[in-house]
Write a protein that holds these residues in place. Structure first.
Motif: not given
Lengths: 112, 116
Positions: B37-60
């Motif tokens: 969350q950058q100052p004054g901005q909304s919430l941007t999803l970076i990634a979903t953390a998966n248990q026991g496997s690689e995370a799933t990243y969003e575009s960018g």
């Protein structure tokens, strides 16, 4: 891709008035629509949510309505109080029950 | 709701360094996420953390810049690598409790990062 548009970006009301914030979404498979309140310097807090099998849900002074046909949902706050002043975010969840997509937020100011 | 803690709560770092943020939940959760969350901005999803496997990243967002671990159902880390001033932001851990369409999502207190 999916997106959520939220209006207005700022809203100023007098104490005791009502406030309405509206969001539209694009993913027709969305089935869950939460609203979060974020006070300055605090984390977003879930205040109310609605699922696609109902059209309205109320909790004291707040209510949320959902129109799936038009793909929009709204937050209604009645009898506003100064402590309602915060940034409100709408969100919807993609049809895969996974990530939430957030609107840009509405800064609500309630003046005594 | 869930009790979610994050460490550190804030930090000031020099460009080119890396910072690892920890997220701990008081009970097992189905899903864990990392947001920015950058100052004054909304919430941007970076990634979903998966248990026991690689995370799933969003575009960018890419793994080399934001490596994520989730060794079990109650803990995850996000590393911000090779930081620049543009990485200054609040980083929030979020967890989902419940199953399928019934799950609700809650946020940790956030980590305020300033990069000089």
């Amino acid at each position: 891709g999916e997106n959520v548009e939220q209006h207005p970006s700022t809203l100023s009301v007098q104490e005791g008035d009502s406030a309405v914030i509206k969001c539209t979404y694009s993913d027709s498979a969305s089935n869950y629509f939460p609203w979060y309140k974020q006070e300055l310097g605090k984390r977003p807090q879930l205040i109310i949510d609605i699922r696609s099998n109902v059209g309205e849900k109320k909790d004291q002074r707040i209510a949320v309505t959902l129109n799936k046909t038009a793909k929009h949902f709204s937050l209604h706050i009645t009898e506003t109080q100064p402590e309602d002043s915060a940034v409100y975010f709408c969100a919807n969840r993609d049809g895969g029950y996974n990530k939430l997509i957030f609107g840009a937020g509405t800064r609500l100011a309630v003046h005594p | 709701s869930a009790v979610i803690s994050q460490k550190p709560s804030r930090d000031i770092c020099q460009r080119g360094t890396s910072l690892t943020i920890q997220c701990q939940v008081d009970s097992q959760v189905t899903m864990m996420f990392w947001y920015r969350q950058q100052p004054g901005q909304s919430l941007t999803l970076i990634a979903t953390a998966n248990q026991g496997s690689e995370a799933t990243y969003e575009s960018g967002f890419v793994i080399d810049k934001f490596p994520i671990s989730r060794p079990n159902l109650t803990f995850s880390t996000l590393t911000v690598s090779n930081m620049s001033p543009e990485d200054s932001s609040i980083y929030l851990c979020s967890v989902a409790r419940g199953s399928g369409s019934e799950n609700e999502q809650f946020f940790g207190p956030g980590t305020r990062l300033t990069v000089l």
